[in-house]
Scaffold this motif. Structure first.
Motif, PDB file in Angstrom:
ATOM      1  N   PHE A 135      60.823  41.095  -1.061  1.00 22.79           N
ATOM      2  CA  PHE A 135      59.702  41.976  -1.387  1.00 22.79           C
ATOM      3  C   PHE A 135      60.069  42.927  -2.514  1.00 22.79           C
ATOM      4  O   PHE A 135      59.248  43.220  -3.394  1.00 22.79           O
ATOM      5  N   THR A 136      61.313  43.406  -2.509  1.00 23.52           N
ATOM      6  CA  THR A 136      61.778  44.250  -3.611  1.00 23.52           C
ATOM      7  C   THR A 136      61.644  43.533  -4.946  1.00 23.52           C
ATOM      8  O   THR A 136      61.126  44.085  -5.926  1.00 23.52           O
ATOM      9  N   GLY A 137      62.097  42.291  -4.992  1.00 25.23           N
ATOM     10  CA  GLY A 137      62.006  41.522  -6.226  1.00 25.23           C
ATOM     11  C   GLY A 137      60.583  41.291  -6.668  1.00 25.23           C
ATOM     12  O   GLY A 137      60.254  41.422  -7.862  1.00 25.23           O
ATOM     13  N   MET A 138      59.707  40.971  -5.713  1.00 26.01           N
ATOM     14  CA  MET A 138      58.302  40.726  -6.062  1.00 26.01           C
ATOM     15  C   MET A 138      57.645  42.002  -6.595  1.00 26.01           C
ATOM     16  O   MET A 138      56.822  41.958  -7.515  1.00 26.01           O
ATOM     17  N   LEU A 139      58.012  43.145  -6.013  1.00 25.42           N
ATOM     18  CA  LEU A 139      57.472  44.423  -6.506  1.00 25.42           C
ATOM     19  C   LEU A 139      57.953  44.715  -7.919  1.00 25.42           C
ATOM     20  O   LEU A 139      57.178  45.174  -8.765  1.00 25.42           O
ATOM     21  N   MET A 140      59.236  44.486  -8.171  1.00 31.20           N
ATOM     22  CA  MET A 140      59.779  44.770  -9.496  1.00 31.20           C
ATOM     23  C   MET A 140      59.068  43.969 -10.580  1.00 31.20           C
ATOM     24  O   MET A 140      58.805  44.480 -11.675  1.00 31.20           O
ATOM     25  N   ILE A 141      58.738  42.727 -10.260  1.00 25.47           N
ATOM     26  CA  ILE A 141      58.079  41.878 -11.247  1.00 25.47           C
ATOM     27  C   ILE A 141      56.600  42.227 -11.394  1.00 25.47           C
ATOM     28  O   ILE A 141      56.062  42.303 -12.499  1.00 25.47           O
TER      29      ILE A 141
END
Length: 207
Positions: free
Chosen positions: A142-148
């Protein structure tokens, strides 16, 4: 009732951290902790798009889906109230002004789909079901998806965040409800896409 209570509890803290920090890592780490807390009780969804995907995979009944979503929205609303109480300002979400609606909708749909597919893989596929790292994987995903997605769509990926805060904002006279359709329809379509993708790629792994 315990399942609905933990879903409301998780959505509450998820939105609270989202509103206080807006930091993808803080949000992801919080989600990780909440998944470890709620997974044995409700599955640790905290997101209507995720619950919708589990419903499509016949892991939730329609009545449970309604209960999950109602609890998640209630948690988001209560978090918005507490954010207002503690900060004196209304927290709401809106898309960036330098991207278009189609870009924003695609971002919310696509990155919600990836996250939800990971949730399905870790929860349904027997190969991963007892992995003690599931919560960490979910939180970091979820962190990665938010960053993108944040620079494209605002990176909401969870209708409980948008609807719960928009309802409180509406009570306070705001108009952030204009963005509810974007942050609801696109993530729900992402959840549906994740459910379809899981069946397509892993037909033999379903319990």
């Amino acid at each position: 009732m315990r399942t609905y209570t933990i879903e409301a509890f998780g959505a509450f803290f998820f939105v609270l951290v989202f509103g206080f920090t807006g930091d993808p890592l803080a949000i992801g780490l919080t989600l990780m902790a909440l998944v470890y807390i709620g997974s044995p009780i409700s599955g640790g969804h905290y997101n209507p798009a995720v619950s919708f995907a589990f419903f499509l995979k016949r892991k939730l009944s329609f009545s449970d889906l309604l209960g999950y979503v109602a609890a998640q929205l209630a948690g988001g609303f209560l978090a918005a109230f507490l954010l207002y109480f503690l900060s004196g300002s209304v927290f709401y979400v809106e898309p960036p002004s330098d991207t278009g609606l189609y870009q924003q909708a695609f971002s919310e749909l696509f990155f919600t789909a990836i996250f939800t597919l990971v949730m399905l893989m870790l929860s349904i596929a027997s190969l991963h079901r007892k992995n003690n790292l599931n919560g960490l994987i979910i939180g970091l995903t979820f962190t990665g998806m938010l960053m993108i997605s944040t620079p494209i769509s605002g990176g909401i990926l969870n209708p409980a965040t948008s609807i719960g805060t928009a309802l409180f904002d509406l009570i306070q006279g705001g108009d952030s409800y204009h963005h509810i359709l974007l942050y609801t329809i696109a993530p729900l379509c992402g959840g549906a896409l994740a459910a379809f993708s899981f069946s397509f790629f892993n037909p033999k792994w379903e319990a």
